[in-house]
Scaffold this motif. Sequence first.
Motif, mmCIF file in Angstrom:
data_model
loop_
_atom_site.group_PDB
_atom_site.id
_atom_site.type_symbol
_atom_site.label_atom_id
_atom_site.label_comp_id
_atom_site.label_asym_id
_atom_site.label_seq_id
_atom_site.Cartn_x
_atom_site.Cartn_y
_atom_site.Cartn_z
ATOM 1 N N ALA A 133 -31.160 -80.438 35.312
ATOM 2 C CA ALA A 133 -31.384 -79.123 35.912
ATOM 3 C C ALA A 133 -30.130 -78.619 36.622
ATOM 4 C CB ALA A 133 -32.555 -79.196 36.890
ATOM 5 N N ILE A 134 -29.354 -79.523 37.208
ATOM 6 C CA ILE A 134 -28.088 -79.131 37.826
ATOM 7 C C ILE A 134 -27.171 -78.512 36.777
ATOM 8 C CG2 ILE A 134 -25.959 -80.045 38.858
ATOM 9 C CD1 ILE A 134 -27.819 -82.147 40.265
ATOM 10 N N ILE A 135 -27.085 -79.146 35.620
ATOM 11 C CA ILE A 135 -26.234 -78.624 34.548
ATOM 12 C C ILE A 135 -26.819 -77.339 33.981
ATOM 13 C CG2 ILE A 135 -25.279 -79.105 32.260
ATOM 14 C CD1 ILE A 135 -25.451 -82.137 33.067
ATOM 15 N N GLY A 136 -28.100 -77.386 33.604
ATOM 16 C CA GLY A 136 -28.721 -76.250 32.934
ATOM 17 C C GLY A 136 -28.756 -74.984 33.768
ATOM 18 N N SER A 137 -28.891 -75.129 35.090
ATOM 19 C CA SER A 137 -28.966 -73.957 35.962
ATOM 20 C C SER A 137 -27.608 -73.324 36.219
ATOM 21 C CB SER A 137 -29.618 -74.331 37.297
ATOM 22 O OG SER A 137 -28.858 -75.309 37.976
ATOM 23 N N ARG A 138 -26.534 -73.995 35.803
ATOM 24 C CA ARG A 138 -25.181 -73.468 36.004
ATOM 25 C C ARG A 138 -24.502 -73.081 34.701
ATOM 26 N NH1 ARG A 138 -26.645 -76.710 39.938
ATOM 27 N NH2 ARG A 138 -25.887 -76.415 42.073
ATOM 28 N N GLN A 142 -25.869 -68.737 26.785
ATOM 29 C CA GLN A 142 -25.446 -69.015 25.410
ATOM 30 C C GLN A 142 -25.045 -70.478 25.206
ATOM 31 O OE1 GLN A 142 -24.025 -66.767 27.461
ATOM 32 N NE2 GLN A 142 -21.786 -66.629 27.186
ATOM 33 N N ASN A 143 -24.858 -71.216 26.311
ATOM 34 C CA ASN A 143 -24.481 -72.629 26.205
ATOM 35 C C ASN A 143 -25.603 -73.583 26.583
ATOM 36 O OD1 ASN A 143 -21.801 -72.212 25.326
ATOM 37 N ND2 ASN A 143 -21.119 -71.829 27.432
ATOM 38 N N ILE A 144 -26.829 -73.071 26.765
ATOM 39 C CA ILE A 144 -27.935 -73.923 27.211
ATOM 40 C C ILE A 144 -28.232 -75.043 26.211
ATOM 41 C CG2 ILE A 144 -29.852 -72.612 26.184
ATOM 42 C CD1 ILE A 144 -29.730 -74.043 29.787
ATOM 43 N N GLU A 145 -27.851 -74.841 24.963
ATOM 44 C CA GLU A 145 -28.095 -75.855 23.930
ATOM 45 C C GLU A 145 -27.426 -77.191 24.273
ATOM 46 O OE1 GLU A 145 -24.962 -75.063 20.472
ATOM 47 O OE2 GLU A 145 -25.722 -73.186 21.319
ATOM 48 N N TYR A 146 -26.332 -77.144 25.016
ATOM 49 C CA TYR A 146 -25.617 -78.383 25.326
ATOM 50 C C TYR A 146 -26.420 -79.275 26.260
ATOM 51 C CZ TYR A 146 -21.585 -76.296 23.054
ATOM 52 O OH TYR A 146 -20.738 -75.731 22.130
ATOM 53 N N VAL A 147 -27.150 -78.677 27.201
ATOM 54 C CA VAL A 147 -27.959 -79.501 28.097
ATOM 55 C C VAL A 147 -29.179 -80.068 27.377
ATOM 56 C CG1 VAL A 147 -29.529 -77.783 29.109
ATOM 57 C CG2 VAL A 147 -28.716 -79.690 30.512
ATOM 58 N N LEU A 148 -29.597 -79.413 26.295
ATOM 59 C CA LEU A 148 -30.717 -79.919 25.497
ATOM 60 C C LEU A 148 -30.297 -81.079 24.605
ATOM 61 C CD1 LEU A 148 -32.311 -76.506 24.415
ATOM 62 C CD2 LEU A 148 -32.939 -77.948 26.365
ATOM 63 N N SER A 158 -19.138 -84.205 25.477
ATOM 64 C CA SER A 158 -17.738 -83.803 25.596
ATOM 65 C C SER A 158 -17.634 -82.396 26.181
ATOM 66 C CB SER A 158 -17.062 -83.847 24.215
ATOM 67 O OG SER A 158 -15.724 -83.422 24.298
ATOM 68 N N PHE A 159 -18.478 -81.502 25.704
ATOM 69 C CA PHE A 159 -18.497 -80.140 26.254
ATOM 70 C C PHE A 159 -18.817 -80.184 27.741
ATOM 71 C CE2 PHE A 159 -20.735 -76.389 27.663
ATOM 72 C CZ PHE A 159 -19.953 -75.344 27.193
ATOM 73 N N ILE A 160 -19.824 -80.974 28.131
ATOM 74 C CA ILE A 160 -20.254 -81.001 29.530
ATOM 75 C C ILE A 160 -19.200 -81.667 30.417
ATOM 76 C CG2 ILE A 160 -21.970 -81.962 31.124
ATOM 77 C CD1 ILE A 160 -24.074 -81.384 28.945
ATOM 78 N N ARG A 161 -18.526 -82.686 29.917
ATOM 79 C CA ARG A 161 -17.444 -83.287 30.719
ATOM 80 C C ARG A 161 -16.379 -82.239 31.028
ATOM 81 N NH1 ARG A 161 -12.331 -85.560 30.438
ATOM 82 N NH2 ARG A 161 -12.123 -85.066 28.236
ATOM 83 N N ASN A 162 -15.981 -81.472 30.026
ATOM 84 C CA ASN A 162 -14.991 -80.415 30.248
ATOM 85 C C ASN A 162 -15.531 -79.355 31.201
ATOM 86 O OD1 ASN A 162 -13.079 -81.579 28.536
ATOM 87 N ND2 ASN A 162 -13.948 -80.591 26.730
ATOM 88 N N TRP A 163 -16.804 -79.036 31.051
ATOM 89 C CA TRP A 163 -17.439 -78.047 31.932
ATOM 90 C C TRP A 163 -17.477 -78.559 33.376
ATOM 91 C CZ3 TRP A 163 -22.016 -78.585 34.721
ATOM 92 C CH2 TRP A 163 -22.527 -77.421 35.300
ATOM 93 N N CYS A 186 -22.223 -87.937 37.433
ATOM 94 C CA CYS A 186 -21.277 -86.895 37.854
ATOM 95 C C CYS A 186 -22.014 -85.606 38.202
ATOM 96 C CB CYS A 186 -20.247 -86.646 36.758
ATOM 97 S SG CYS A 186 -19.110 -88.030 36.484
ATOM 98 N N ALA A 187 -23.014 -85.257 37.394
ATOM 99 C CA ALA A 187 -23.799 -84.061 37.692
ATOM 100 C C ALA A 187 -24.565 -84.223 39.002
ATOM 101 C CB ALA A 187 -24.763 -83.764 36.543
ATOM 102 N N ALA A 188 -25.053 -85.437 39.279
ATOM 103 C CA ALA A 188 -25.737 -85.702 40.548
ATOM 104 C C ALA A 188 -24.797 -85.459 41.722
ATOM 105 C CB ALA A 188 -26.269 -87.135 40.575
#
Length: 219
Positions: A133-138, A142-148, A158-163, A186-188
């Motif tokens: 939820a921390i990732i998805g809410s930020r 158009q990029n919500i697919e990455y958290v799924l 890899s996308f989320i690490r860069n994000w 890391c998201a925590a």
Amino acid sequence: MRIIGIDLSGPKNHKDTVLAIFKQEGNHLQLVKWANNLNDQDILNEVFEQSQLDEVVIGIDAPLSYQDGGGDRKSDRELRKFIVGLGMRSGSIMPPTLNRMVYLTLRGIKLSREIENLNASYPISLVEVHPGAIIGSRLSKQNIEYVLAYKQEQSARSFIRNWLTEQGLTQLPVEIEEESHSIDACAAALGAWHWKDSSYNVKWIFPASPPLHPYDYCC
């Protein structure tokens, strides 16, 4: 300030327990240490060591309370509604007393209380977090697919690490892409940082309700 993100697993599954320690440097968090395969004493040792250096803020991905009588806490129901509204799946929010969750809940409750009893030189504060939820809410819509997909797909991790780097978490090694638990730790830390630092805002919060639910829950 030191920010620690913990992705906790059940008490027999030390391998998937990951801890990420960051030091706040202005508007960035610099990675100090990243470790996995941790038992409770390992975690307490790390928290104690950091608490001798500076104030410590800890975001724990695990239930830190349960609903008397079983089932969802009110916070679980509210967070589930919130993430569904983002386009995420409701199943990532599970009742703390569900069979597959109950040992994780036990460990989260036990560990959080042990942390409170440490003989720290500086204050320690804890918050329950939900990394997805921390990732998805930020993320942008158009990029919500990455958290799924990040639990299953290395390309999404890899996308989320860069994000995460764009969010101010620096010196993240490429190796954290190898499995999702490191991303979650890391998201925590990101969520705990935004919860504690008045320069930022959490995206969702359910305030603590002591004595049964003694910690804020946020993303």
